[in-house]
Design an enzyme around this catalytic site. Structure first.
Site: not given
Ligand code: NAD
Length: 477
Positions: A229, A251, A231, A233-234
């Site tokens: 997801g 990731e 950066t 949230t990571g």
């Molecule tokens: P996001 O970070 O908004 O959400 C991802 C997940 O995290 C969701 O399930 C969300 O509910 C959960 N989440 C939200 N807050 C949280 C918290 N505090 N603790 C734990 N989990 C939480 O990301 P998104 O908008 O769904 O995805 C798009 C992003 O993902 C883009 O930046 C994209 O580049 C990245 N991405 C990276 C890869 C990779 O392999 N590096 C692959 C696909 C997408």
């Protein structure tokens, strides 16, 4: 919510699959192409998540105690089950995520799920003898971590779930999956199919908001988090996992640079360049998001891309003609629209697109190519995650390497040239987890994948991916 794992029969239809995961009182999930309701799904609470973790923890020893051959065979059966349900799964994915059935989209994603399961079943992580002499015999072995928490995004919801859980299950872990709140149906349907084959409680999904993900990443009984997801949230997950010293694979976001050298044949590379940028309508972590083209071929490459873009139909995913779809959600549409507006205001030249029909239904943003743009424009420096590409002119290789390395993310990059040695030499100078030559974004189940800088850490796929869901143990003596 928490599913019990009903057996999916051979005659799985779209309706039977949807009804198996539907809760009529649940949250409405909307089709991003039409605004129609695709289905309703129960969103779990933190208490539901806790209950799921308890079940997964209880199931883990028996799963780990099965033979390696047993777990391999079950992953292969799971791949068969996905293939049997492939068309309904692809339809649901297309309706919920927006991606077309055709092209490198919904059917392709479902196909990748079974392919990854098969490749994971075929990959082994044997122990190794590290010292064996007269005084010492030491072996390095790999044990399961325990219970893996998998948190995923909305862009490739099924495929990324498989990337996270297939190696985890292969190594004897159980898993609790928290899908994105935007695409829970796709993941619940996929897991419904997998659970027709797997023993109870080995793989448990809990749909929900970010708070459920936050609990997963701080839960004392979760041993490892696989997160894909943003950066931001990571970073939150790193913090919330600190007290329990959880292992993490992160990731995260990217803003991949592509560098086109002056020796290319613009027309010959245009199709591959196009898909490197616009696969999944640009909503791909490792898509090419900033294109640096040498001044000698700049106009030719721009013209060739405009020509290819004009041949790519965008529209509702269920229409077999389309190869591009809508943005998955309004928030993402707004990001793309804001960044293109910023580019226009700066005086950059829009070669095609840039004028969304805001009265039309759905979150469609037209394919947009932006030329004569400065490197510090927000369309270049921020991750657009959509169908708008900035094309930056350069003249000097050292300068372009510095520009490509100038951001704080480093997922992928690419170099385009007829001279493979020259391309590889530049590739080695780029700060990215993967550098492709004459392509961008292709992944393979045996080739490790992961980012550097704020694109995260840890590797997925192949033997390295199995190590990521294991704990090493040394037997000394
Ligand atoms: P996001 O970070 O908004 O959400 C991802 C997940 O995290 C969701 O399930 C969300 O509910 C959960 N989440 C939200 N807050 C949280 C918290 N505090 N603790 C734990 N989990 C939480 O990301 P998104 O908008 O769904 O995805 C798009 C992003 O993902 C883009 O930046 C994209 O580049 C990245 N991405 C990276 C890869 C990779 O392999 N590096 C692959 C696909 C997408």
């Amino acid at each position: 919510m928490i599913r019990s794992g009903k057996r999916i029969i051979m005659s799985t239809t779209y309706d039977s699959l949807l009804s198996a995961i539907t809760d009529p009182a649940g949250r409405e999930i909307l089709d991003p192409a039409t605004g129609e309701v695709v289905g309703t799904v129960a969103f779990g609470s933190v208490a539901d998540l806790d209950a799921a973790v308890t079940r997964a923890r209880a199931a883990q020893p028996a799963w780990a105690a099965r033979s390696d051959d047993d777990r391999k065979a079950l992953l292969l059966k799971a791949a068969d089950a996905i293939e049997e349900a492939a068309e309904p799964l692809a339809e649901l994915l297309s309706r919920e995520q927006g991606k077309p059935l055709n092209g490198p989209n919904a059917r392709f994603e479902v196909g990748a799920c079974s392919a990854w399961l098969r490749a994971t079943a075929a990959t082994a992580l044997p122990g190794e003898t590290v010292v064996d002499d007269e005084e010492t015999h030491a072996e390095l072995r790999y044990r399961p971590v325990g219970v893996v928490g998998a948190i995923g995004p909305w862009n490739w919801p099924m495929m990324i779930t498989i990337w996270q859980v297939a190696p985890a299950l292969r190594m004897g872990n159980t898993a609790v999956v928290k899908p994105s709140e935007y695409t829970p149906l796709s993941v619940l349907a996929l897991i419904e199919v997998l659970n027709g084959v797997l023993p109870a409680d080995v793989l448990i999904p809990v749909a929900g908001e970010g708070e459920v993900g936050a609990r997963l990443s701080s839960h004392p009984d979760i041993d490892k988090v696989m997160f894909t997801g943003s950066t931001r949230t990571g970073q939150a997950i790193i913090k919330s996992s600190a007290d329990t010293v959880k292992r993490l694979t992160l990731e995260l976001g990217g803003n991949d640079a592509g560098i086109v050298l002056p020796d290319v044949d613009a027309k010959a590379i245009a199709q591959d360049l196009f898909w490197g940028c616009f696969i999944n309508t640009g909503q791909t972590c490792a898509a090419l998001k900033r294109l640096y083209v040498h001044a000698d071929v700049y106009d030719d490459v721009c013209a060739a891309l405009v020509e290819v873009a004009g041949q790519m139909p965008m529209g509702r995913g269920l229409d077999e003609n389309n190869v591009l779809g809508p943005l998955q959600n309004r928030a993402q549409f707004d990001i793309v629209a804001r960044l293109v507006e910023a580019a226009k205001e700066s005086g950059a030249k829009v070669l095609t697109g840039g004028d969304p029909d805001t009265d039309a239904p759905g979150h469609f943003y037209p394919l947009t190519l932006v030329a004569d743009i400065d490197n510090d424009n927000p369309l270049v420096t921020e991750e657009q995650f959509g169908p708008a590409l900035p094309i930056i002119r350069y003249t000097d290789v050292d300068e372009v390497v510095a520009l490509a390395n100038g951001l704080d993310v480093g997922l992928g990059a690419s170099v385009w040239s007829g001279d493979a040695d020259a391309a590889r030499a530049i590739a080695g100078r780029l700060e990215a987890g993967t550098v492709w030559i004459n392509g961008h974004g292709g992944v393979h189940p045996m080739i490790p994948f992961g980012g550097v800088k704020k694109s995260g850490y840890g590797l997925e796929f192949g033997v390295e991916g199995l190590k990521g869901v294991s704990v090493p143990q040394v037997i000394n003596g």
